[in-house]
Write a protein that holds these residues in place. Structure first.
Motif, PDB file in Angstrom:
ATOM      1  N   VAL A 162      22.371   2.045   0.657  1.00  0.00           N
ATOM      2  CA  VAL A 162      23.064   2.004  -0.629  1.00  0.00           C
ATOM      3  C   VAL A 162      24.551   2.209  -0.379  1.00  0.00           C
ATOM      4  CG1 VAL A 162      23.258   3.043  -2.901  1.00  0.00           C
ATOM      5  CG2 VAL A 162      21.040   2.960  -1.754  1.00  0.00           C
ATOM      6  N   GLY A 163      25.359   1.249  -0.772  1.00  0.00           N
ATOM      7  CA  GLY A 163      26.798   1.383  -0.600  1.00  0.00           C
ATOM      8  C   GLY A 163      27.406   2.262  -1.679  1.00  0.00           C
ATOM      9  N   ARG A 164      28.655   2.727  -1.468  1.00  0.00           N
ATOM     10  CA  ARG A 164      29.367   3.542  -2.443  1.00  0.00           C
ATOM     11  C   ARG A 164      29.746   2.709  -3.662  1.00  0.00           C
ATOM     12  NH1 ARG A 164      32.147   8.305  -2.430  1.00  0.00           N
ATOM     13  NH2 ARG A 164      31.674   8.559  -0.231  1.00  0.00           N
ATOM     14  N   SER A 165      29.446   3.222  -4.775  1.00  0.00           N
ATOM     15  CA  SER A 165      29.765   2.495  -6.012  1.00  0.00           C
ATOM     16  C   SER A 165      31.275   2.511  -6.245  1.00  0.00           C
ATOM     17  CB  SER A 165      29.067   3.153  -7.209  1.00  0.00           C
ATOM     18  OG  SER A 165      29.515   2.585  -8.404  1.00  0.00           O
ATOM     19  N   THR A 166      31.805   1.332  -6.572  1.00  0.00           N
ATOM     20  CA  THR A 166      33.253   1.253  -6.867  1.00  0.00           C
ATOM     21  C   THR A 166      33.522   1.318  -8.356  1.00  0.00           C
ATOM     22  OG1 THR A 166      33.115  -1.158  -6.938  1.00  0.00           O
ATOM     23  CG2 THR A 166      33.680  -0.150  -4.831  1.00  0.00           C
ATOM     24  N   SER A 167      32.423   1.356  -9.169  1.00  0.00           N
ATOM     25  CA  SER A 167      32.616   1.352 -10.617  1.00  0.00           C
ATOM     26  C   SER A 167      32.491   2.739 -11.228  1.00  0.00           C
ATOM     27  CB  SER A 167      31.589   0.425 -11.282  1.00  0.00           C
ATOM     28  OG  SER A 167      30.279   0.892 -11.006  1.00  0.00           O
ATOM     29  N   ARG A 168      32.289   3.753 -10.389  1.00  0.00           N
ATOM     30  CA  ARG A 168      32.076   5.097 -10.904  1.00  0.00           C
ATOM     31  C   ARG A 168      33.360   5.635 -11.516  1.00  0.00           C
ATOM     32  NH1 ARG A 168      29.956  10.269  -7.382  1.00  0.00           N
ATOM     33  NH2 ARG A 168      29.985  11.795  -9.097  1.00  0.00           N
ATOM     34  N   GLU A 193      28.424   8.750 -19.474  1.00  0.00           N
ATOM     35  CA  GLU A 193      28.801   8.698 -18.063  1.00  0.00           C
ATOM     36  C   GLU A 193      27.873   9.570 -17.231  1.00  0.00           C
ATOM     37  OE1 GLU A 193      32.623   9.728 -15.197  1.00  0.00           O
ATOM     38  OE2 GLU A 193      32.887   9.535 -17.362  1.00  0.00           O
ATOM     39  N   GLU A 194      27.543  10.738 -17.792  1.00  0.00           N
ATOM     40  CA  GLU A 194      26.618  11.620 -17.067  1.00  0.00           C
ATOM     41  C   GLU A 194      25.246  10.961 -16.918  1.00  0.00           C
ATOM     42  OE1 GLU A 194      26.635  15.214 -19.264  1.00  0.00           O
ATOM     43  OE2 GLU A 194      28.484  15.964 -18.316  1.00  0.00           O
ATOM     44  N   GLU A 195      24.797  10.273 -17.987  1.00  0.00           N
ATOM     45  CA  GLU A 195      23.512   9.571 -17.917  1.00  0.00           C
ATOM     46  C   GLU A 195      23.563   8.459 -16.872  1.00  0.00           C
ATOM     47  OE1 GLU A 195      22.783   8.209 -21.844  1.00  0.00           O
ATOM     48  OE2 GLU A 195      22.100  10.166 -22.600  1.00  0.00           O
ATOM     49  N   ALA A 196      24.713   7.755 -16.825  1.00  0.00           N
ATOM     50  CA  ALA A 196      24.850   6.681 -15.841  1.00  0.00           C
ATOM     51  C   ALA A 196      24.850   7.239 -14.423  1.00  0.00           C
ATOM     52  CB  ALA A 196      26.140   5.896 -16.111  1.00  0.00           C
ATOM     53  N   GLU A 197      25.528   8.382 -14.229  1.00  0.00           N
ATOM     54  CA  GLU A 197      25.553   9.005 -12.907  1.00  0.00           C
ATOM     55  C   GLU A 197      24.145   9.439 -12.483  1.00  0.00           C
ATOM     56  OE1 GLU A 197      28.353  12.133 -13.199  1.00  0.00           O
ATOM     57  OE2 GLU A 197      30.104  10.843 -12.836  1.00  0.00           O
ATOM     58  N   MET A 198      23.405  10.003 -13.429  1.00  0.00           N
ATOM     59  CA  MET A 198      22.048  10.442 -13.122  1.00  0.00           C
ATOM     60  C   MET A 198      21.164   9.252 -12.764  1.00  0.00           C
ATOM     61  SD  MET A 198      19.454  12.769 -15.408  1.00  0.00           S
ATOM     62  CE  MET A 198      20.628  14.116 -15.279  1.00  0.00           C
ATOM     63  N   ALA A 199      21.325   8.171 -13.547  1.00  0.00           N
ATOM     64  CA  ALA A 199      20.527   6.976 -13.255  1.00  0.00           C
ATOM     65  C   ALA A 199      20.889   6.425 -11.885  1.00  0.00           C
ATOM     66  CB  ALA A 199      20.770   5.921 -14.335  1.00  0.00           C
TER      67      ALA A 199
END
Length: 513
Positions: A467-473, A446-452
């Motif tokens: 860039v819109g707010r991510s709804t999948s975070r 999850e941290e890697e995905a957030e960084m990406a």
């Protein structure tokens, strides 16, 4: 007299020779009387008689006196002349001294071979009785056992049960949706009672290798039944532990032995000394199950003899099933004593030669009123009887002699070393570690995905695209030990219906079924 056990007799006001017919020994029995009236000697001569007939015996040595069964009596004993005179009086012509094949057992492993069962085998009903749990606490314990049964989690010793209760407490909300309310207060109360049990030495009862019933139903090479003696002098300091253990053993015999109908002699005779401890404070459902076992276990070839001070210590429905009776003296100093004396007398088939109440009050030490089942199982007329003297040593043997018998026992070395195989404690610990690792891996990804995602946003911002707010975070996982293992295990519960282990009348585990 190969079909009977000689009890005693006399002359004049005393009965002709009295004997217990072996074919009716599985109709159970009662040995009662005040302290110091001769119950222990009666227990000793019954054990001798059954052993000579090839019937194994299990009894508890509450006062430490019954170890003398392993050694022959001696002419140097101070009561030798009295024994010889008694034998002549009752026409016991073949009376002789002799020892018997004995196996010594001790829950604490000090005065005999260790004797154990597992937590799973004892089951929730008897453990709740042992711990004196409330109805709500017993309910939580049942939930814990249900989870263990369905998940195949072996509950071998107390640390397994304690670990499982920790998990149940931490996942009470999830489990409550399926099994009912699980309160932390109830879990905590059970854990405290387990701690008390540990302090009493009760942890020694649980573990492996567990007792094999075949080891208490063995015969010696000469064909005599082995007499199994449980050292109970120390165990009596925890009376609830003592009574629960014997009740568990009785339930094991009931559940595991095959039906044999009415054999010529019992397969085993079980003596329950200090029987009042079984019933003191016992809930009605438990007493009813004991009554049911007493009624049905005779068809398994097991005879049960209750030893107690007063017959009214035994519930009436169970007392009515005890066909063979040896009643030593009862003292009648108070109104309650006199009522108990009358009630005891009313349970016998009267003899026109004497008043039964008077006889029960007046018989001396080593004397009793007896009633044994006769042909077709009819209770015999009550008789005054001089109890025969024992052939084995009266009183305890030395520590060195006892140890010699333990060392040369056929099962020497089988139970001494305690096994600690993988069980619920280790399984839950491993699952927790695996779940924690999985949670840690998920957090890393999850941290890697957030960084990406941050890098992607930064790149889009420089290019001028919004860039819109991510709804999948996902929110960062923050799992405790219990939550991690809970997520791993609770998912499996939905698929466990039908895998539940079958338990018997006392909630004990069916072995090998």
């Amino acid at each position: 007299m190969g079909d009977r056990i000689f009890i005693g007799g006399g002359g004049d006001v005393y009965a002709d020779p009295q004997a217990l017919l072996l074919k009716y020994a599985n109709r159970h029995g009662l040995v009662a009387g005040a302290t110091g009236t001769g119950k222990t000697v009666t227990l000793q001569i019954l054990a001798e008689g059954f052993s000579n007939a090839g019937v194994p015996v299990f009894l508890s040595d509450v006062k430490g006196d019954l170890s003398g069964l392993a050694e022959a009596g001696s002419e140097s004993f101070k009561l030798h002349d009295a024994f010889m005179k008694r034998a002549a009086t009752i026409r016991f012509d073949d009376y002789a001294y002799g020892g018997f094949p004995v196996t010594f057992w001790d829950l604490f492993g000090k005065q005999g071979h260790p004797i154990r069962t597992t937590v799973s085998e004892m089951g929730p009903l008897l453990i709740a009785r042992l711990l004196e749990l409330t109805e709500a606490q017993e309910g939580v314990l049942n939930i814990a056992f249900r989870v263990a049964d369905e998940q195949g989690l072996p509950l071998l010793d107390l640390k397994d049960l304690q670990a499982l209760l920790v998990w149940v407490g931490e996942n009470g909300k999830t489990l409550g949706l399926r099994y009912g309310n699980v309160s932390n207060a109830s879990v905590g109360a059970i854990q405290r009672r387990l701690l008390v049990l540990e302090n009493q030495g009760g942890a020694e009862l649980f573990g492996e290798p567990a007792l094999a019933l075949s080891d208490i139903m063995a015969t010696a090479q000469d064909g005599r039944g082995r007499i199994n003696i449980l050292a109970a002098d120390t165990l009596m300091g925890a009376p609830r532990l003592y009574a629960t253990f014997l009740l568990w053993l009785l339930s094991e015999l009931f559940e595991e032995l095959p039906e044999v109908g009415d054999p010529d002699k019992p397969k085993l005779v079980f003596f329950f000394d200090e029987a009042h401890l079984l019933f003191d404070g016992a809930p009605k459902p438990l007493v009813e199950k004991v009554e049911q076992v007493a009624r049905l276990i005779r068809s398994k070839g097991v005879g049960v003899f209750f030893i107690t001070q007063n017959p009214d210590d035994i519930p009436e429905d169970i007392l009515g099933q005890l066909g063979n009776r040896v009643q030593h003296a009862l003292r009648a100093f108070t109104a309650r004593d006199r009522r108990a004396l009358r009630q005891a007398a009313e349970t016998y088939r009267s003899n026109p030669k004497f008043d039964t109440s008077d006889a029960i009050r007046d018989v001396g030490v080593g004397e009793a009123v007896t009633s044994m089942l006769e042909n077709k199982g009819v209770p015999g007329v009550v008789e005054r009887t001089l109890i025969r003297p024992p052939s084995s040593q009266l009183g305890p043997i030395s520590t060195e002699t006892r140890q010699s018998h333990i060392d040369t026992s056929p099962i020497a070395g089988k139970y001494e070393a305690k096994n600690d195989r993988v069980s619920a404690y280790e399984v839950l610990q491993q699952r927790a570690e695996e779940a924690a690792q999985a949670a840690e891996e998920a957090e890393r990804r999850e941290e890697e995905a957030e960084m990406a995602e941050r890098e992607y946003r930064a790149g889009r911002r420089y290019s001028g695209n919004r860039v819109g707010r991510s709804t999948s975070r996902k929110t960062r996982a923050d799992q405790s030990w219990g939550e991690a293992i809970g997520n791993a295990v609770v998912k499996e519960l939905s698929g466990t219906t039908g895998r539940r282990i079958v338990r018997g009348i006392f909630g004990t585990l069916f072995k090998g079924r």
